[in-house]
Design a protein around this motif. Structure first.
Motif, PDB file in Angstrom:
ATOM      1  N   GLU A 178     -24.925 -17.596 -25.044  1.00  0.00           N
ATOM      2  CA  GLU A 178     -23.800 -16.823 -24.502  1.00  0.00           C
ATOM      3  C   GLU A 178     -24.071 -16.574 -23.026  1.00  0.00           C
ATOM      4  O   GLU A 178     -25.214 -16.350 -22.628  1.00  0.00           O
ATOM      5  CB  GLU A 178     -23.687 -15.512 -25.304  1.00  0.00           C
ATOM      6  CG  GLU A 178     -23.023 -14.346 -24.639  1.00  0.00           C
ATOM      7  CD  GLU A 178     -21.538 -14.564 -24.363  1.00  0.00           C
ATOM      8  OE1 GLU A 178     -20.817 -15.070 -25.247  1.00  0.00           O
ATOM      9  OE2 GLU A 178     -21.105 -14.237 -23.239  1.00  0.00           O
ATOM     10  N   ASP A 196     -17.194 -21.100 -30.526  1.00  0.00           N
ATOM     11  CA  ASP A 196     -16.122 -20.097 -30.481  1.00  0.00           C
ATOM     12  C   ASP A 196     -15.809 -19.813 -29.003  1.00  0.00           C
ATOM     13  O   ASP A 196     -16.101 -18.729 -28.502  1.00  0.00           O
ATOM     14  CB  ASP A 196     -16.570 -18.828 -31.217  1.00  0.00           C
ATOM     15  CG  ASP A 196     -15.477 -17.749 -31.268  1.00  0.00           C
ATOM     16  OD1 ASP A 196     -14.341 -18.019 -30.848  1.00  0.00           O
ATOM     17  OD2 ASP A 196     -15.778 -16.639 -31.740  1.00  0.00           O
ATOM     18  N   ALA A 254     -23.324 -22.397 -22.265  1.00  0.00           N
ATOM     19  CA  ALA A 254     -23.633 -23.217 -23.443  1.00  0.00           C
ATOM     20  C   ALA A 254     -23.806 -24.689 -23.052  1.00  0.00           C
ATOM     21  O   ALA A 254     -24.668 -25.387 -23.595  1.00  0.00           O
ATOM     22  CB  ALA A 254     -22.526 -23.067 -24.484  1.00  0.00           C
ATOM     23  N   TYR A 295     -14.582 -14.761 -40.190  1.00  0.00           N
ATOM     24  CA  TYR A 295     -15.985 -15.135 -40.330  1.00  0.00           C
ATOM     25  C   TYR A 295     -16.273 -15.643 -41.748  1.00  0.00           C
ATOM     26  O   TYR A 295     -17.124 -16.505 -41.944  1.00  0.00           O
ATOM     27  CB  TYR A 295     -16.900 -13.952 -39.999  1.00  0.00           C
ATOM     28  CG  TYR A 295     -16.893 -13.539 -38.546  1.00  0.00           C
ATOM     29  CD1 TYR A 295     -16.157 -14.249 -37.591  1.00  0.00           C
ATOM     30  CD2 TYR A 295     -17.625 -12.450 -38.110  1.00  0.00           C
ATOM     31  CE1 TYR A 295     -16.157 -13.860 -36.254  1.00  0.00           C
ATOM     32  CE2 TYR A 295     -17.628 -12.063 -36.785  1.00  0.00           C
ATOM     33  CZ  TYR A 295     -16.882 -12.755 -35.865  1.00  0.00           C
ATOM     34  OH  TYR A 295     -16.886 -12.363 -34.552  1.00  0.00           O
TER      35      TYR A 295
HETATM   36  N1  SAH Z   1     -18.291 -15.556 -31.096  1.00  0.00           N
HETATM   37  C1  SAH Z   1     -18.100 -14.251 -30.523  1.00  0.00           C
HETATM   38  C2  SAH Z   1     -17.428 -14.239 -29.147  1.00  0.00           C
HETATM   39  C3  SAH Z   1     -16.391 -15.258 -28.865  1.00  0.00           C
HETATM   40  S1  SAH Z   1     -15.489 -14.966 -27.379  1.00  0.00           S
HETATM   41  C4  SAH Z   1     -17.350 -13.356 -31.491  1.00  0.00           C
HETATM   42  O1  SAH Z   1     -16.761 -13.820 -32.460  1.00  0.00           O
HETATM   43  O2  SAH Z   1     -17.353 -12.150 -31.300  1.00  0.00           O
HETATM   44  C5  SAH Z   1     -16.102 -16.230 -26.318  1.00  0.00           C
HETATM   45  C6  SAH Z   1     -17.419 -15.895 -25.666  1.00  0.00           C
HETATM   46  O3  SAH Z   1     -17.798 -16.992 -24.837  1.00  0.00           O
HETATM   47  C7  SAH Z   1     -17.399 -14.689 -24.743  1.00  0.00           C
HETATM   48  O4  SAH Z   1     -18.394 -13.797 -25.166  1.00  0.00           O
HETATM   49  C8  SAH Z   1     -17.723 -15.260 -23.347  1.00  0.00           C
HETATM   50  O5  SAH Z   1     -18.504 -14.390 -22.561  1.00  0.00           O
HETATM   51  C9  SAH Z   1     -18.496 -16.497 -23.698  1.00  0.00           C
HETATM   52  N2  SAH Z   1     -18.531 -17.599 -22.707  1.00  0.00           N
HETATM   53  C10 SAH Z   1     -17.579 -17.970 -21.828  1.00  0.00           C
HETATM   54  N3  SAH Z   1     -17.947 -19.090 -21.186  1.00  0.00           N
HETATM   55  C11 SAH Z   1     -19.152 -19.444 -21.667  1.00  0.00           C
HETATM   56  C12 SAH Z   1     -20.045 -20.542 -21.406  1.00  0.00           C
HETATM   57  N4  SAH Z   1     -19.746 -21.477 -20.521  1.00  0.00           N
HETATM   58  N5  SAH Z   1     -21.191 -20.604 -22.098  1.00  0.00           N
HETATM   59  C13 SAH Z   1     -21.504 -19.650 -23.023  1.00  0.00           C
HETATM   60  N6  SAH Z   1     -20.701 -18.604 -23.309  1.00  0.00           N
HETATM   61  C14 SAH Z   1     -19.547 -18.499 -22.637  1.00  0.00           C
END
Ligand code: SAH
Length: 495
Positions: free
Chosen positions: A377, A425, A405, A337
Motif C-alpha cells: 500500500e 483492489d 504496488a 470480502y
Molecule cells: N483494499 C483496501 C483499500 C482499497 S482502496 C480496503 O478494502 O479497504 C485503494 C487503496 O490503494 C488506497 O488505500 C490507496 O491509498 C492505495 N493506492 C493507490 N495507489 C497505489 C499504488 N500505486 N500502489 C499501492 N497502493 C496504492
C-alpha cells in the motif's frame, strides 16, 4: 413549442451559432424538446436521443419520455434541463430524502432500489463488453452456474448483491460547518456546484446515531459561541465535525477539525460532548490550517478517551483512528470480502498477495485461511494501521510493505515470492500497467480483482485475458445504495 422532429418551417440558420448551422444539429440551445431516455450515464444523468443526437438530462430515467430545455450544444452531444416527465418510468419513486435535490450526495433516490441494482449489473456488463471486448453470458439467476461455464457461454455476471435495508448504512459522517446568516454554528452539506453550506438535520444514508451526534455537537458549538471556518477569508475556527460509529461494537468517536491549534473552552467542550453523547469512546481534535478542501490536517490530538475506536469485519478486529481509512458501509464490506474470500478459494496452504491493501482489511480477512499474506500500500500511515491490526488480532502470517504496488511487486518477484493468489483492489484509475505485467510474469493460479470502477476493471481484465487469464465470474456488490457508485469483484483463472 415542444417538438419531436424538426420544427416545421423554421429558419435553421437564423437562431444558430455559425458552427451549429454548419453541423446542422437536430437541436438548438434554449430549445424545448421531447426526448426518449434510453440509458443512464455513470454519473446518473439520463441519456436521451433526439434524431440520433445525444442529450444528457439530469433527473430523467431510462424508459421515460420527457420534455427538456436544451442548455448546451456540442458537436457529438449536448445537455438539457428536465422540465417535465411526460411518460414516467414504472420504477420512478418519490425520493424519501427532503433535501435530495439540493444536496447531490445521492444521485439515484428517485429510482426504485431494485432498478438501481439492475442498472448497476448492466453497467458492469456494458463496460465489460464495450471497453473490455469481453463476452458476457448470463447470470446465475438465469440458470448458469460457474461450474457449468465454458468459453462459449462467456463470463457470468451475477445479479448485484444489494442490502436488505439500503438506508442508514454509513458509519462515518464528515460534516462541513458554517455560520447561519443570523450568526451561530450550522453544518450540513455544500449546495450543489457551490461552497455555500446548507444546514442539515438528517441524512438518510447515515447511521442515525451519527446524525444525532452531529446535531448535538452543533448545538454545543452554538452554546459555546464557536465560529465556523470561512473558506474565502480563511478565518473562523470550526471546519468539520467528523463522527464515526462502530456498527458491531457501538463505539463512538467525535473529531473536531479546527483551523488553529487552540480550541477555546476545551474543558467545556469535553464535558458537554460527554454529557450529550453517552458512551462516546474518543474525542479528538484535528488541526488543519491549510487553505484546502482536504478535510484533515496532519496533527490529531486526543482530547478525551482513547485515540481509536474498535470495530469488526467478520472475526477481525480493527482499530480505527481519526484519519484511518475504513470502509464506510460495514454491512456490505462483509459481503464484498466474503465474495473475495470465496473467489480466492483458499485451503490454508496458499501464498497470497493483497495489492492496494489500505489498512490491511482484506489481507487480514484472508490471512486466517492462507499460509502467508503479503500486503502492499502506498500510504505509510495505512501500513502502520495494518501492522497494528495484525498484532491486535494475533495474526503473524501477514506482512506489509509501504510503496507503490507496481514497484514493490516486481521486487517481490525478484526475491522469489511466488503467490498462488493475488488480490488487487486499486483506486478508480485501476491497476498500473507495470503491475499487470508483473502479474502476468508471476502467473498466480487465480487473480481476484476488487474494483470500484467498472471502466478500468474492464480495461485491465482485457490485458489479463490477453496475457493468458480467463475471467470466470463477476459479482457486483452494492456498497453505496442510492449513489451511482458500482463496486464489483471478479475472479480470473490461469488458462
Ligand atoms: N483494499 C483496501 C483499500 C482499497 S482502496 C480496503 O478494502 O479497504 C485503494 C487503496 O490503494 C488506497 O488505500 C490507496 O491509498 C492505495 N493506492 C493507490 N495507489 C497505489 C499504488 N500505486 N500502489 C499501492 N497502493 C496504492
Amino acid at each position: 413549442m415542444t417538438r419531436g422532429r424538426h420544427r416545421g418551417g423554421i429558419s435553421r440558420n437564423s437562431s444558430k451559432a455559425p458552427s451549429q448551422a454548419i453541423l446542422d444539429l437536430p437541436v438548438t440551445k434554449n430549445e424545448d424538446v421531447e426526448v426518449e431516455i434510453i440509458g443512464l450515464t455513470h454519473e446518473g444523468e439520463g441519456v436521451g436521443r433526439v434524431e440520433g443526437y445525444t442529450l444528457f438530462i439530469g433527473g430523467a430515467l431510462p424508459g421515460e419520455r420527457v420534455r427538456a430545455k436544451v442548455l448546451k450544444v456540442k458537436k457529438q452531444y449536448g445537455y438539457a434541463k428536465l422540465l417535465e416527465v411526460l411518460v414516467a418510468s414504472p420504477d420512478r419513486i418519490a425520493p424519501p430524502c427532503e433535501i435530495y435535490k439540493q444536496c447531490g450526495g445521492c444521485q439515484l433516490q428517485h429510482w426504485s432500489y431494485e432498478a438501481q441494482l439492475d442498472w448497476k449489473r448492466q453497467h458492469v456488463v456494458d463496460n465489460l463488453e464495450r471497453i473490455g471486448k469481453l463476452k458476457v453470458g448470463g447470470t446465475d439467476a438465469e440458470g448458469e452456474t460457474s461450474e457449468g461455464l465454458n468459453e462459449e457461454k462467456g463470463i457470468v455476471v451475477h445479479p448485484t448483491l444489494g442490502m436488505n435495508d439500503p438506508w442508514r448504512y454509513r458509519n462515518k459522517a464528515q460534516v462541513p460547518m458554517g455560520m447561519a446568516e443570523e450568526g451561530g454554528l450550522i453544518g450540513g452539506f455544500y449546495a450543489r456546484n457551490s461552497h455555500r453550506i446548507i444546514d442539515m438535520d438528517a441524512c438518510l444514508i447515515q447511521h442515525d446515531q451519527n446524525d444525532d451526534i452531529v446535531r448535538r455537537v452543533k448545538a454545543i458549538g452554538r452554546d459555546l459561541g464557536v465560529t465556523a471556518y470561512n473558506e474565502e477569508t480563511g478565518e473562523g475556527l470550526m471546519r468539520h465535525v467528523v463522527v464515526r460509529v462502530g456498527f458491531r461494537t457501538g463505539e463512538l468517536m467525535v473529531v473536531l477539525v479546527t483551523n488553529g491549534t487552540k480550541l477555546p473552552r476545551v474543558e467545556a467542550w469535553i464535558e458537554a460532548i460527554r454529557a450529550q453523547v453517552p458512551g462516546v469512546a474518543s474525542i479528538c481534535q484535528n488541526i488543519n490550517t491549510k487553505r484546502t478542501n482536504v478535510i484533515f490536517g496532519d496533527v490529531t490530538k486526543t482530547l478525551w478517551g482513547r485515540d481509536v475506536i474498535y470495530d469488526y469485519i467478520g472475526d477481525v478486529k480493527f482499530a480505527i483512528s481519526a484519519r484511518s481509512f475504513y470502509q464506510v458501509n460495514p454491512v456490505q464490506t462483509e459481503v464484498l470480502y466474503g465474495k473475495t474470500l470465496e473467489y480466492a478459494g483458499l485451503t490454508g496452504s496458499e501464498t497470497v498477495i493483497d495489492a492496494y491493501c489500505g489498512i490491511g482489511t482484506i489481507s487480514l480477512f484472508l490471512a486466517q485461511h492462507a499460509k502467508r499474506v503479503y500486503g502492499v500500500e502506498i500510504v505509510p500511515e495505512a501500513i502502520e494501521d495494518a501492522r497494528a491490526n495484525a498484532a491486535l488480532n494475533g495474526i503473524s502470517n501477514a506482512e506489509f510493505e509501504v510503496g507503490a504496488a507496481e514497484d514493490v511487486m516486481p521486487r517481490w518477484l525478484e526475491q522469489g515470492v511466488s503467490p498462488d493468489i493475488v488480490v488487487v483492489d486499486p483506486p478508480r484509475k485501476g491497476c498500473d500497467e507495470r503491475l499487470l505485467e508483473t502479474l502476468l510474469t508471476m502467473q498466480p493460479e487465480r487473480i481476484v480483482y476488487v474494483s470500484c470502477n467498472p471502466a478500468t476493471l474492464a480495461r485491465d481484465l482485457r490485458v489479463l485475458e490477453d496475457g493468458g487469464y480467463r475471467v470466470k465470474e463477476v459479482q457486483p456488490v452494492d456498497m453505496f445504495p442510492h449513489t451511482v457508485h458500482v463496486e464489483s469483484v471478479a475472479v480470473l483463472v490461469h488458462n
